[in-house]
Write a protein that holds these residues in place. Structure first.
Motif, PDB file in Angstrom:
ATOM      1  N   ARG A  82       1.041  -0.845   0.078  1.00 36.99           N
ATOM      2  CA  ARG A  82      -0.060   0.076   0.159  1.00 36.99           C
ATOM      3  C   ARG A  82       0.405   1.103  -0.097  1.00 36.99           C
ATOM      4  NH1 ARG A  82      -3.661   0.507   5.165  1.00 36.99           N
ATOM      5  NH2 ARG A  82      -3.571  -1.990   4.840  1.00 36.99           N
ATOM      6  N   HIS A  83       1.670   1.687   0.548  1.00 34.55           N
ATOM      7  CA  HIS A  83       2.345   2.278   1.152  1.00 34.55           C
ATOM      8  C   HIS A  83       3.801   2.728   0.175  1.00 34.55           C
ATOM      9  CE1 HIS A  83       0.402   3.438   4.440  1.00 34.55           C
ATOM     10  NE2 HIS A  83      -0.186   2.472   4.981  1.00 34.55           N
ATOM     11  N   ILE A  84       4.069   1.720  -0.780  1.00 40.24           N
ATOM     12  CA  ILE A  84       5.741   2.207  -1.660  1.00 40.24           C
ATOM     13  C   ILE A  84       5.719   1.107  -2.554  1.00 40.24           C
ATOM     14  CG2 ILE A  84       7.183   0.046  -0.327  1.00 40.24           C
ATOM     15  CD1 ILE A  84       8.847   2.322   0.372  1.00 40.24           C
ATOM     16  N   GLU A  85       6.974   1.527  -3.477  1.00 35.85           N
ATOM     17  CA  GLU A  85       6.890   0.821  -4.631  1.00 35.85           C
ATOM     18  C   GLU A  85       7.153  -0.194  -4.454  1.00 35.85           C
ATOM     19  OE1 GLU A  85       8.069   3.965  -3.437  1.00 35.85           O
ATOM     20  OE2 GLU A  85       6.249   5.231  -4.629  1.00 35.85           O
ATOM     21  N   PRO A  86       7.232  -1.444  -5.360  1.00 38.38           N
ATOM     22  CA  PRO A  86       7.943  -2.704  -5.024  1.00 38.38           C
ATOM     23  C   PRO A  86       9.376  -3.332  -5.238  1.00 38.38           C
ATOM     24  CG  PRO A  86       6.612  -2.220  -7.257  1.00 38.38           C
ATOM     25  CD  PRO A  86       6.171  -1.245  -5.981  1.00 38.38           C
ATOM     26  N   HIS A  87       9.462  -1.418  -6.625  1.00 36.26           N
ATOM     27  CA  HIS A  87      11.130  -2.389  -5.843  1.00 36.26           C
ATOM     28  C   HIS A  87      12.059  -0.651  -5.494  1.00 36.26           C
ATOM     29  CE1 HIS A  87      10.643  -5.802  -8.797  1.00 36.26           C
ATOM     30  NE2 HIS A  87       9.871  -4.912  -9.411  1.00 36.26           N
ATOM     31  N   VAL A  88      13.502  -1.355  -5.247  1.00 33.55           N
ATOM     32  CA  VAL A  88      13.893  -0.767  -4.732  1.00 33.55           C
ATOM     33  C   VAL A  88      15.312  -0.602  -5.104  1.00 33.55           C
ATOM     34  CG1 VAL A  88      15.073   0.979  -2.923  1.00 33.55           C
ATOM     35  CG2 VAL A  88      12.917  -0.670  -2.448  1.00 33.55           C
ATOM     36  N   VAL A  89      16.101   0.533  -5.709  1.00 32.51           N
ATOM     37  CA  VAL A  89      17.754   0.343  -6.281  1.00 32.51           C
ATOM     38  C   VAL A  89      18.386   1.453  -5.585  1.00 32.51           C
ATOM     39  CG1 VAL A  89      19.156   0.685  -7.811  1.00 32.51           C
ATOM     40  CG2 VAL A  89      16.926  -0.449  -8.618  1.00 32.51           C
ATOM     41  N   GLU A  90      19.132   1.023  -4.783  1.00 37.50           N
ATOM     42  CA  GLU A  90      19.602   1.716  -3.460  1.00 37.50           C
ATOM     43  C   GLU A  90      20.963   2.413  -4.564  1.00 37.50           C
ATOM     44  OE1 GLU A  90      21.324   0.046   0.151  1.00 37.50           O
ATOM     45  OE2 GLU A  90      19.123  -0.722   0.181  1.00 37.50           O
TER      46      GLU A  90
END
Ligand code: ADP
Ligand code: MG
Lengths: 239, 299
Positions: free
Chosen positions: B221-229
């Motif tokens: 609900r609160h965040i996009e599924p992918h994270v790129v650091e």
């Protein structure tokens, strides 16, 4: 409530001090003073030492030990998470401090009996009641002081500003009659004075004058102290 | 346990602010929040140790604080500070604590072997508390909270200050409790802990619940599924470019966090660029937490 008794070492500690005072001063000063109120100084000192020792033990237990259980060891917090309430905890501390001070009183009493520092053995049995009452009074007051204390240093003030002057004024070492009149009056409001007013005649083989008054004074002290402790500690911990 | 519109003020400042929370029996609930968010205060309110300025609280069906003492009979608490008795042995700590619930000595002694086994302290039953390691103390505090066979167990930061080994041991214990059908309420600021153990999570900040749901729901609900650091000296320079390739982009020190529905364009671009390293991972609860409570340090 099970504050288990780690009693032996601490009783020895509590005891050594008043006992040394009593025997040291009693024999030492006794040489010079001869008789006080018609008895050897050591005998005179016995009742004062008894009350003093009970007071000390009750005060230490309700101040330093209870404070460490309240703040440092967090024992009180742990207990408050159970069905017990703050009133239960304070009642437990009161019972514990009273019983521990009674033990140290009992030890002095054994010395009094052992050295035969009494006139009438039957009357000295009443000293047991005086010991309990004195322990109760100072435990109550001690818990109230504990409720006010921000840190350990606070207790030093209690001892130097209240306990020590009281010891000097209330007739532990010499009859209160030796004091100037206004100090005698002041001494009348000190709980230790009442404890000694009960204990000394009993040691010397007489029934205390105004016994009811002195008993009532000690009871009031203990009850008022406990009530104040309850109100103050509630305000402090349960806000 | 339920709290309805509960408020608690200290010196005019609302520490718990209109908080509503209901626990489902047999589930593990997490109360997540930065330091000073009001977690401990919420627990103390629920236990009836402090009186709320407004709102209704129930603990195991009883109104609190009026009948709190009776309700606590069936609640186990692991406080933030261990508060074990240092003069007692492991065993004696359990016995003394059981006595506070009015249990008989025999009854407690009958429970002790299972409690010691649960805590992995059977061999240390006679050891005094100061000789125990931090992890052992925590496990003893946990065993102690079970001495009255509670329905509800409340744990305030049960693994704060423990090393990873000790933390995993505590988690194992908590999982066993969940399997036994106990209701758990734990506060933590370890996202991993909440994600692993909790069925539902409430994120709390400034005394208010700002998000609630299962860990998956919260992430969905609160965040996009992918994270790129993105790391490295070039990361900062690359930020403006990244903003065009992802939905949301945050910079924290030398690291750039890119949140996106599709990481492909980002990783392709990064592969072609020298001087930066990156990590592509699925979004987790920590990302949600940081998004909702911000990256500022709380003391
Ligand atoms: N008895 C109290 N008196 C005054 N302020 C308090 C008291 N208890 C907690 N607070 C304040 O309430 C806030 C929330 O505290 P707490 O519930 O312990 O947070 P958390 O457990 O989430 O770290 C803190 O800012 C703290 O200083
Ligand atoms: Mg806290």
């Amino acid at each position: 409530m099970v504050w288990r008794k780690l009693a032996v070492p601490s009783i020895l500690g509590n005891l050594a001090d008043p006992l040394l005072y009593m025997l040291g001063l009693g024999y030492g000063l006794g040489q010079f003073l001869g008789e006080v109120q018609g008895v050897p100084y050591l005998t005179f000192l016995a009742a004062g030492t008894l009350a003093y020792s009970v007071m000390n033990s009750a005060s230490f237990e309700t101040l330093y030990s209870a404070f460490s259980r309240m703040h440092v060891q967090k024992t009180w917090d742990a207990i408050l998470n159970t069905p017990l309430t703050l009133a239960d905890v304070l009642l437990g501390e009161l019972a514990w401090a009273t019983s521990k001070s009674v033990l140290s009183g009992l030890a002095i009493l054994l010395v009094i009996w052992g050295l035969g520092l009494y006139a009438d053995f039957g009357l000295t049995l009443w000293l047991l009641a005086v010991v309990v009452l004195t322990g109760f009074a100072f435990s109550g007051v001690g818990l109230a002081v504990n409720a006010l204390a921000p840190n350990y240093d606070f207790f030093m003030y209690y001892f130097t500003l209240f306990i020590t002057p009281m010891v000097l004024l209330s007739g532990v070492f010499y009859p209160t009659e030796a004091l100037p009149g206004w100090l005698q009056t002041a001494a009348q409001v000190l709980p230790l004075t009442h404890a000694i007013a009960l204990a000394r005649p009993l040691v010397l083989g007489e029934w205390p004058a105004q016994a009811v008054l002195h008993v009532a004074a000690l009871l009031v002290c203990g009850l008022a102290g406990f009530y104040a402790a309850l109100v103050l500690t509630r305000r402090r911990l349960l806000r | 346990m339920s709290l309805h519109q509960v408020t608690k003020r200290y010196a005019g400042q609302a520490v718990v602010d209109g908080l509503t929370l209901a626990l489902e029996p047999g589930r593990c609930h997490g109360l997540l929040g930065p330091n000073g968010a009001g977690k401990t205060t919420t627990l103390r309110l629920a236990l009836g140790l402090i009186v709320p300025d407004a709102g209704d609280i129930r603990l195991l069906g009883r109104p609190v604080p009026r009948e709190a003492a009776a309700a606590r009979q069936r609640v186990g608490v692991v406080p933030q500070a261990d508060s074990l008795d240092p003069d007692f042995s492991v065993r004696e700590n359990l016995i003394a604590y059981g006595r506070y619930f009015g249990l008989g000595r025999r009854e407690i002694e009958a429970r002790i072997p299972a409690l010691l086994e649960f805590a992995g302290l059977t061999a240390r039953a006679q050891a005094r508390v100061p000789t125990l390691s931090g992890g052992m103390r925590r496990r003893l505090a946990l065993a102690r909270a079970l001495v009255n066979d509670p329905e509800l167990i409340i744990l305030d930061e049960p693994t704060t200050g423990l090393d990873p080994q000790a933390r995993h041991l505590v988690w194992q214990g908590l999982r066993r409790l969940i399997q036994q059908g106990k209701t758990l309420l734990l506060t933590t600021h370890f996202m991993e802990e909440a994600e692993r153990l909790c069925d539902t999570i409430s994120i709390i900040d400034h005394g208010r619940i700002i998000a609630a749901g299962s860990p998956r729901e919260l992430i969905r609900r609160h965040i996009e599924p992918h994270v790129v650091e993105v790391y490295g000296e070039g990361a900062a320079d690359w930020a403006s470019h990244a903003r065009r390739l992802c939905r949301r982009c945050e910079q924290a020190g030398e690291t750039l966090f890119c949140y996106t529905d599709d990481a492909r364009p980002l990783t392709d671009a990064l592969d072609r660029r020298a001087g930066v390293r990156y990590l592509h991972r699925p979004a987790n609860l920590e990302d949600v937490f940081l998004k909702l409570t911000g990256r500022d340090l709380r003391e």
